[in-house]
Design a protein around this motif. Structure first.
Motif, short mmCIF file in Angstrom:
data_model
loop_
_atom_site.label_atom_id
_atom_site.label_comp_id
_atom_site.label_asym_id
_atom_site.label_seq_id
_atom_site.Cartn_x
_atom_site.Cartn_y
_atom_site.Cartn_z
N ARG A 57 0.84 -1.21 0.00
CA ARG A 57 0.00 0.00 0.00
C ARG A 57 0.87 1.25 0.00
O ARG A 57 0.52 2.24 -0.63
CB ARG A 57 -0.87 0.00 1.26
CG ARG A 57 -1.92 1.10 1.30
CD ARG A 57 -3.22 0.59 0.86
NE ARG A 57 -4.27 1.55 0.71
CZ ARG A 57 -4.99 2.06 1.71
NH1 ARG A 57 -4.72 1.72 2.96
NH2 ARG A 57 -5.96 2.90 1.47
N LEU B 78 3.90 -8.71 -7.19
CA LEU B 78 3.23 -8.16 -8.36
C LEU B 78 2.03 -9.03 -8.69
O LEU B 78 2.18 -10.16 -9.17
CB LEU B 78 4.22 -8.12 -9.53
CG LEU B 78 3.75 -7.47 -10.83
CD1 LEU B 78 3.18 -6.08 -10.57
CD2 LEU B 78 4.90 -7.39 -11.82
N HIS C 192 -2.43 2.18 -14.63
CA HIS C 192 -2.08 2.17 -13.22
C HIS C 192 -0.74 1.51 -12.95
O HIS C 192 0.04 1.97 -12.12
CB HIS C 192 -3.21 1.49 -12.44
CG HIS C 192 -4.51 2.20 -12.57
ND1 HIS C 192 -5.30 2.08 -13.69
CD2 HIS C 192 -5.13 3.09 -11.76
CE1 HIS C 192 -6.36 2.86 -13.55
NE2 HIS C 192 -6.28 3.48 -12.40
N TYR C 193 -0.46 0.44 -13.71
CA TYR C 193 0.84 -0.22 -13.52
C TYR C 193 1.97 0.68 -13.99
O TYR C 193 3.04 0.72 -13.40
CB TYR C 193 0.86 -1.57 -14.25
CG TYR C 193 0.10 -2.64 -13.52
CD1 TYR C 193 -1.23 -2.91 -13.83
CD2 TYR C 193 0.69 -3.36 -12.49
CE1 TYR C 193 -1.95 -3.87 -13.14
CE2 TYR C 193 -0.03 -4.34 -11.79
CZ TYR C 193 -1.34 -4.57 -12.12
OH TYR C 193 -2.05 -5.52 -11.42
N MET D 39 2.52 3.19 -11.29
CA MET D 39 3.05 2.53 -10.09
C MET D 39 4.51 2.11 -10.29
O MET D 39 5.36 2.35 -9.42
CB MET D 39 2.19 1.30 -9.78
CG MET D 39 2.56 0.59 -8.49
SD MET D 39 1.39 -0.70 -8.09
CE MET D 39 1.94 -1.99 -9.21
N SER E 212 -3.99 -2.21 4.73
CA SER E 212 -5.01 -1.92 3.74
C SER E 212 -6.33 -2.53 4.22
O SER E 212 -6.34 -3.68 4.67
CB SER E 212 -4.67 -2.52 2.37
OG SER E 212 -5.83 -2.43 1.56
N GLY F 65 -8.25 5.21 -8.36
CA GLY F 65 -9.33 4.20 -8.24
C GLY F 65 -8.88 3.06 -7.34
O GLY F 65 -7.75 3.04 -6.85
N ARG F 66 -9.76 2.08 -7.11
CA ARG F 66 -9.45 0.92 -6.26
C ARG F 66 -8.96 1.40 -4.90
O ARG F 66 -7.98 0.91 -4.35
CB ARG F 66 -8.34 0.06 -6.88
CG ARG F 66 -8.79 -1.07 -7.79
CD ARG F 66 -7.61 -1.59 -8.54
NE ARG F 66 -6.96 -0.48 -9.20
CZ ARG F 66 -7.43 0.07 -10.33
NH1 ARG F 66 -8.53 -0.42 -10.89
NH2 ARG F 66 -6.84 1.10 -10.89
N1 FO1 Z 1 -0.15 -3.56 -4.70
C1 FO1 Z 1 0.62 -4.68 -4.70
O1 FO1 Z 1 1.14 -5.05 -3.64
N2 FO1 Z 1 0.84 -5.40 -5.84
C2 FO1 Z 1 0.32 -5.05 -7.02
O2 FO1 Z 1 0.54 -5.73 -8.02
C3 FO1 Z 1 -0.51 -3.89 -7.08
C4 FO1 Z 1 -1.09 -3.47 -8.28
C5 FO1 Z 1 -1.93 -2.33 -8.26
C6 FO1 Z 1 -2.60 -1.91 -9.42
C7 FO1 Z 1 -3.45 -0.82 -9.39
C8 FO1 Z 1 -3.66 -0.14 -8.20
O3 FO1 Z 1 -4.52 0.91 -8.16
C9 FO1 Z 1 -3.01 -0.52 -7.03
C10 FO1 Z 1 -2.14 -1.61 -7.06
N3 FO1 Z 1 -1.46 -2.03 -5.90
C11 FO1 Z 1 -0.71 -3.17 -5.88
C12 FO1 Z 1 -1.29 -1.17 -4.75
C13 FO1 Z 1 -2.55 -0.98 -3.99
O4 FO1 Z 1 -2.67 0.38 -3.78
C14 FO1 Z 1 -2.69 -1.64 -2.64
O5 FO1 Z 1 -1.93 -2.73 -2.45
C15 FO1 Z 1 -4.18 -1.89 -2.51
O6 FO1 Z 1 -4.87 -0.74 -2.89
C16 FO1 Z 1 -4.54 -2.25 -1.14
O7 FO1 Z 1 -5.04 -1.14 -0.51
#
Ligand code: FO1
Length: 460
Positions: free
Chosen positions: A31, A61, A72-73, A76, A122, A400-401
């Motif tokens: 996070r 990953l 997003h990737y 990131m 998270s 997002g997410r």
């Molecule tokens: N966190 C990870 O540990 N591994 C990932 O592959 C990963 C991909 C990813 C893609 C889009 C996105 O918005 C967030 C992503 N995250 C990833 C990070 C993510 O912010 C947090 O791990 C979750 O949101 C949990 O809160």
């Protein structure tokens, strides 16, 4: 009283009852993808020094995390390149594992005979599932450190809060002991035992199995350094317009920090601490801290105590009742998710907001409320509206997410953290917004022109 030099142990909690063992310490970074101002990294450094063990950072990953596309990737990975460099300069290796953590991290920890694993916090359901599995399968201790919030989420409140006004007293009571500066991360006593080569992030991105139809954005520079620059610019020359102009999408009076906060490339605590000490008026400082601290941690609280934060059923009972009472009301317009996605509605203001989201990966906060409410008004059902709004927000918004996104859309469509208003068709007692209301607040035509003409609206 935490002087900011040591770590307040209330920021960490054990997720299993195993003891720390002799062996390398792993920080499983997910996070909070940053080197500076990261309580999880600081806690892992402290453990490594105490146990006199090397420290390793592991990033797992997950292919198409919650359906995330290339946009997003790309953002990131560009941030992770910087994190890897900062860690390497401190003698801390970063290792990337491919696949779901509950199997890959477990195998890796076994292979390395790990002493303990530190994870960052998270509230999202898939991540909590990974941690439940790891807590059981790891043969070493597993800790969780809330590096994302100022007040650790589990400490702020013992249950889901109803609104900002109910969580605010709890957060304010803990603000003094948790809104502190950070110590510098000190490399562990023994430099990392691994001499692993730098990660080839470009190669990783090339071969990633991911939806490539949502292209990377160019209007926002990713990474920890760019986040710090953006924070400084906001505090030096924008925050003094924040209280009065933050709801005007033409004013450029917002922080623009949410993508960095989402990926953990910026610490919310660091941003709030700097804001509390900047030159701006008390009203502007507190207005920004209200959003960054109270509203954001209310969203975390919502997801933490509500595993089904992304389904209609999560709405407050009064809101579900009123929306169902009006489910059969005549909709003036009806659009499919694809028509919304293509910004092909009757409303040029709504279309501009959608176009801004698709093209730049961000949408002004005030517009996001209007945008979500119109999806409620022009969808087959409130449940379909919630699904469409979350789908579009997760697919195109860089932030997002994220709990903020789930809570924001649930506020707009399902009255979460809000109260009943005067009853009307389709909305029932859900707070109403319309274009003429927007026009009373800001120059609607100027906003539409700024989005539709300039392909990449200058975001700040
Ligand atoms: N966190 C990870 O540990 N591994 C990932 O592959 C990963 C991909 C990813 C893609 C889009 C996105 O918005 C967030 C992503 N995250 C990833 C990070 C993510 O912010 C947090 O791990 C979750 O949101 C949990 O809160």
């Amino acid at each position: 009283m935490n002087s900011g030099n040591e770590i307040d142990q209330r920021r960490a909690r054990r997720l299993n009852l195993r003891q720390d063992q002799k062996g390398p310490v792993i920080y499983w970074m997910s996070r909070d993808q940053r080197f500076q101002n990261n309580w999880a990294l600081l806690f892992a450094c402290q453990k490594a020094r105490l146990l006199r063990q090397p420290l390793e950072v592991v990033f797992t990953l997950a292919p198409s995390f919650l359906g995330a596309p290339l946009r997003h990737y790309d953002f990131m990975f560009k941030g992770l390149i910087e994190v890897e460099r900062s860690l390497r300069d401190s003698g801390i290796p970063l290792i990337v594992l491919h696949g779901d953590p509950d199997s890959t991290l477990q195998a890796y920890a076994e292979e390395r005979q790990t002493g303990l694993v530190v994870s960052d916090f998270s509230p999202l359901t898939p991540v909590r599932q990974w941690k439940r599995n790891l807590a059981a399968s790891l043969s070493c201790a597993l800790y969780e450190v809330d590096a994302h919030n100022i007040v650790p989420c589990w400490l702020a409140a013992p249950k889901q809060e109803y609104a900002a006004r109910t969580i605010r007293p709890r957060l304010d009571a803990l603000r003094k002991s948790f809104l502190t500066p950070f110590p510098q991360p000190e490399a562990p006593c023994q430099p990392g035992t691994l001499s692993c080569p730098p990660v080839d992030w470009n190669a990783l991105l090339e071969k990633l199995e991911v939806d490539r139809s949502v292209k990377p954005v160019s209007g926002i520079a990713p990474g920890e350094a760019a986040a710090e620059l953006r924070l400084r610019k906001f505090l030096d020359s924008v925050i003094d317009r924040y209280a009065n102009e933050r709801n005007d999408p033409n004013a450029g009076a917002v922080s623009g920090l949410s993508p960095y906060l989402h990926f953990g490339q910026l610490s919310a605590q660091h941003a709030a601490y700097e804001a509390s000490r900047c030159e701006a008026s008390q009203a502007n400082r507190e207005a920004f801290i209200e959003e960054l601290f109270i509203r954001r941690e209310l969203a975390e609280n919502f997801c933490f105590y509500n595993e089904r934060y992304d389904v209609f059923d999560t709405f407050p009972d009064w809101a579900k009742a009123t929306l169902m009472e009006h489910a059969a009301d005549q909709r003036d317009y009806l659009y499919t998710p694809e028509e919304f996605e293509a910004a092909k509605t009757n409303d040029p203001l709504w279309n501009a907001a959608q176009q801004s989201l698709v093209e730049s990966g961000v949408m002004h906060g005030y517009m996001r409320m209007y945008w979500a409410k119109k999806i409620l008004e022009w969808s087959q059902s409130p449940a379909a509206a919630f699904d469409t709004a979350l789908w579009l927000n997760d697919r195109y918004a860089l932030d997002g997410r994220d709990p903020n996104g789930y809570a924001g859309v649930a506020w707009s469509i399902g009255g979460l953290h809000d109260r009943p208003w005067s009853e009307r068709p389709v909305y029932g007692k859900i707070r109403y917004m319309n274009a003429s209301g927007c026009a009373r607040k800001f120059d609607v035509n100027r906003y539409i022109t700024s989005v539709t003409n300039a392909p990449q609206p200058t975001l700040f």
